[in-house]
Design a protein around this motif. Structure first.
Motif, mmCIF file in Angstrom:
data_model
loop_
_atom_site.group_PDB
_atom_site.id
_atom_site.type_symbol
_atom_site.label_atom_id
_atom_site.label_comp_id
_atom_site.label_asym_id
_atom_site.label_seq_id
_atom_site.Cartn_x
_atom_site.Cartn_y
_atom_site.Cartn_z
ATOM 1 N N MET A 1 -3.587 -0.170 11.731
ATOM 2 C CA MET A 1 -2.717 -0.378 10.591
ATOM 3 C C MET A 1 -2.379 0.942 9.899
ATOM 4 S SD MET A 1 -0.928 -2.385 8.947
ATOM 5 C CE MET A 1 -0.913 -3.875 8.053
ATOM 6 N N GLU A 2 -3.344 1.866 9.836
ATOM 7 C CA GLU A 2 -3.073 3.162 9.202
ATOM 8 C C GLU A 2 -1.882 3.857 9.853
ATOM 9 O OE1 GLU A 2 -6.185 6.016 8.867
ATOM 10 O OE2 GLU A 2 -7.290 4.839 7.400
ATOM 11 N N GLN A 3 -1.841 3.839 11.179
ATOM 12 C CA GLN A 3 -0.739 4.509 11.880
ATOM 13 C C GLN A 3 0.602 3.872 11.524
ATOM 14 O OE1 GLN A 3 -2.421 7.457 12.516
ATOM 15 N NE2 GLN A 3 -0.595 7.517 13.764
ATOM 16 N N THR A 4 0.625 2.565 11.340
ATOM 17 C CA THR A 4 1.857 1.872 10.956
ATOM 18 C C THR A 4 2.297 2.319 9.565
ATOM 19 O OG1 THR A 4 1.262 -0.033 12.306
ATOM 20 C CG2 THR A 4 2.899 -0.409 10.574
ATOM 21 N N ILE A 5 1.356 2.438 8.653
ATOM 22 C CA ILE A 5 1.671 2.869 7.289
ATOM 23 C C ILE A 5 2.158 4.320 7.287
ATOM 24 C CG2 ILE A 5 0.701 3.320 4.995
ATOM 25 C CD1 ILE A 5 -1.148 0.852 5.532
ATOM 26 N N ILE A 6 1.497 5.168 8.046
ATOM 27 C CA ILE A 6 1.922 6.569 8.131
ATOM 28 C C ILE A 6 3.321 6.659 8.741
ATOM 29 C CG2 ILE A 6 1.464 8.785 9.266
ATOM 30 C CD1 ILE A 6 -1.577 8.093 8.843
ATOM 31 N N HIS A 7 3.573 5.859 9.766
ATOM 32 C CA HIS A 7 4.906 5.840 10.377
ATOM 33 C C HIS A 7 5.957 5.390 9.349
ATOM 34 C CE1 HIS A 7 8.040 5.483 13.363
ATOM 35 N NE2 HIS A 7 8.270 4.255 12.937
ATOM 36 N N HIS A 8 5.604 4.401 8.550
ATOM 37 C CA HIS A 8 6.534 3.927 7.514
ATOM 38 C C HIS A 8 6.815 5.037 6.490
ATOM 39 C CE1 HIS A 8 8.747 1.051 5.149
ATOM 40 N NE2 HIS A 8 8.032 1.360 4.081
ATOM 41 N N MET A 9 5.770 5.774 6.099
ATOM 42 C CA MET A 9 5.954 6.894 5.171
ATOM 43 C C MET A 9 6.919 7.916 5.772
ATOM 44 S SD MET A 9 4.873 10.386 4.554
ATOM 45 C CE MET A 9 3.555 10.539 5.724
ATOM 46 N N GLU A 10 6.748 8.206 7.045
ATOM 47 C CA GLU A 10 7.644 9.156 7.707
ATOM 48 C C GLU A 10 9.082 8.631 7.740
ATOM 49 O OE1 GLU A 10 5.277 11.584 11.002
ATOM 50 O OE2 GLU A 10 5.160 9.425 11.309
ATOM 51 N N THR A 11 9.246 7.332 7.955
ATOM 52 C CA THR A 11 10.577 6.722 7.987
ATOM 53 C C THR A 11 11.247 6.816 6.618
ATOM 54 O OG1 THR A 11 9.910 5.200 9.741
ATOM 55 C CG2 THR A 11 11.845 4.577 8.437
ATOM 56 N N VAL A 12 10.509 6.454 5.572
ATOM 57 C CA VAL A 12 11.056 6.524 4.218
ATOM 58 C C VAL A 12 11.453 7.959 3.887
ATOM 59 C CG1 VAL A 12 10.512 6.238 1.755
ATOM 60 C CG2 VAL A 12 9.832 4.471 3.396
ATOM 61 N N ARG A 13 10.573 8.909 4.191
ATOM 62 C CA ARG A 13 10.874 10.308 3.876
ATOM 63 C C ARG A 13 12.037 10.813 4.713
ATOM 64 N NH1 ARG A 13 8.309 14.124 0.871
ATOM 65 N NH2 ARG A 13 8.176 12.291 -0.481
ATOM 66 N N VAL B 1 -1.707 3.662 -4.121
ATOM 67 C CA VAL B 1 -0.697 4.583 -4.665
ATOM 68 C C VAL B 1 0.260 5.054 -3.572
ATOM 69 C CG1 VAL B 1 -1.986 5.308 -6.704
ATOM 70 C CG2 VAL B 1 -2.208 6.630 -4.611
ATOM 71 N N LEU B 2 -0.236 5.230 -2.360
ATOM 72 C CA LEU B 2 0.657 5.629 -1.265
ATOM 73 C C LEU B 2 1.683 4.534 -1.002
ATOM 74 C CD1 LEU B 2 1.453 7.687 0.929
ATOM 75 C CD2 LEU B 2 -0.051 6.425 2.474
ATOM 76 N N LEU B 3 1.237 3.297 -0.916
ATOM 77 C CA LEU B 3 2.172 2.202 -0.665
ATOM 78 C C LEU B 3 3.176 2.064 -1.802
ATOM 79 C CD1 LEU B 3 -0.245 -0.413 0.897
ATOM 80 C CD2 LEU B 3 1.550 0.863 2.068
ATOM 81 N N PHE B 4 2.739 2.223 -3.041
ATOM 82 C CA PHE B 4 3.668 2.170 -4.168
ATOM 83 C C PHE B 4 4.693 3.306 -4.084
ATOM 84 C CE2 PHE B 4 5.034 3.569 -8.363
ATOM 85 C CZ PHE B 4 5.684 2.422 -8.788
ATOM 86 N N SER B 5 4.262 4.450 -3.582
ATOM 87 C CA SER B 5 5.171 5.600 -3.521
ATOM 88 C C SER B 5 6.389 5.318 -2.639
ATOM 89 C CB SER B 5 4.442 6.856 -3.046
ATOM 90 O OG SER B 5 4.185 6.822 -1.663
ATOM 91 N N PHE B 6 6.251 4.439 -1.641
ATOM 92 C CA PHE B 6 7.398 4.093 -0.793
ATOM 93 C C PHE B 6 8.451 3.363 -1.626
ATOM 94 C CE2 PHE B 6 4.135 3.321 2.839
ATOM 95 C CZ PHE B 6 3.864 4.667 2.911
ATOM 96 N N TYR B 7 7.993 2.438 -2.446
ATOM 97 C CA TYR B 7 8.880 1.688 -3.334
ATOM 98 C C TYR B 7 9.561 2.646 -4.319
ATOM 99 C CZ TYR B 7 10.055 -1.277 -7.355
ATOM 100 O OH TYR B 7 10.691 -1.877 -8.411
ATOM 101 N N HIS B 8 8.766 3.533 -4.904
ATOM 102 C CA HIS B 8 9.288 4.500 -5.862
ATOM 103 C C HIS B 8 10.362 5.378 -5.225
ATOM 104 C CE1 HIS B 8 9.244 8.437 -7.917
ATOM 105 N NE2 HIS B 8 9.262 7.678 -9.001
ATOM 106 N N GLU B 9 10.084 5.884 -4.040
ATOM 107 C CA GLU B 9 11.044 6.755 -3.356
ATOM 108 C C GLU B 9 12.335 6.002 -3.059
ATOM 109 O OE1 GLU B 9 11.018 9.946 0.345
ATOM 110 O OE2 GLU B 9 9.158 9.388 -0.666
ATOM 111 N N ALA B 10 12.215 4.766 -2.596
ATOM 112 C CA ALA B 10 13.400 3.964 -2.280
ATOM 113 C C ALA B 10 14.236 3.690 -3.528
ATOM 114 C CB ALA B 10 12.981 2.654 -1.613
ATOM 115 N N LEU B 11 13.580 3.438 -4.664
ATOM 116 C CA LEU B 11 14.319 3.226 -5.922
ATOM 117 C C LEU B 11 15.171 4.448 -6.253
ATOM 118 C CD1 LEU B 11 11.748 1.591 -8.373
ATOM 119 C CD2 LEU B 11 13.828 0.556 -7.471
ATOM 120 N N HIS B 12 14.582 5.628 -6.086
ATOM 121 C CA HIS B 12 15.331 6.840 -6.434
ATOM 122 C C HIS B 12 16.408 7.168 -5.409
ATOM 123 C CE1 HIS B 12 13.549 7.931 -10.222
ATOM 124 N NE2 HIS B 12 12.448 7.364 -9.754
#
Length: 157
Positions: free
Chosen positions: A1-13, A132-143
């Motif tokens: 699951m960690e790898q999926t979350i990290i991949h999602h962070m990379e996608t958002v960024r 906080v990492l998961l919330f940061s994806f939402y925050h980044e998408a809002l901006h």
């Protein structure tokens, strides 16, 4: 699951990085009627808040320029800037480097407790690095959505 979350962070960024490349810097300081901040502020804010959430709340060194807090923290406004803000190239470099640092830092730390629970401006309290990492994806998408609205508004002038 960690790898999926990290991949999602990379996608958002990656979406953030691609958006930054598409917007002409010369319009980035325009603040249209109905908005509090400009495009440059939103990109810098994404970088500052991500750094604070992932590194700052854990007491880790924040490796972004010191002036980012004064320029881009919550509640700041370009109209109050006393210094020249960073260029898009500088912000892009911060965003890209930050993504790599998070990718290296975060594995195995998702369940680490924050030294002090963090409550954001919306009243949501976070207790772990993962939260906080998961919330940061939402925050980044809002901006990013705000940046797109700003761009559409400016382009319609």
């Amino acid at each position: 699951m960690e790898q999926t979350i990290i991949h999602h962070m990379e996608t958002v960024r990656s979406i953030t990085e691609q958006t930054l490349k598409k917007i002409p810097e010369e319009i980035s300081d325009t603040i249209p009627k109905g908005f509090n901040n400009n495009i440059r502020w939103n990109f810098g804010h994404i970088a500052f808040i991500q750094e604070k959430l992932v590194f700052g709340l854990l007491g880790e060194e924040m490796k972004i320029p010191r002036d980012y807090e004064q320029l881009f923290s919550a509640g700041t406004k370009p109209a109050e800037w006393d210094e020249t803000p960073p260029s898009f190239a500088e912000i892009a470099e911060i965003l890209t480097e930050q993504k790599a640092r998070i990718k290296n830092f975060i594995p195995g730390r998702f369940h680490d407790k924050l030294s002090t629970p963090f409550t954001n401006r919306m009243g949501i309290t976070f207790y772990t690095v993962g939260e906080v990492l998961l919330f940061s994806f939402y925050h980044e998408a809002l901006h990013i959505e705000t940046i797109k609205r700003l761009y559409r508004t400016i382009s319609s002038y």
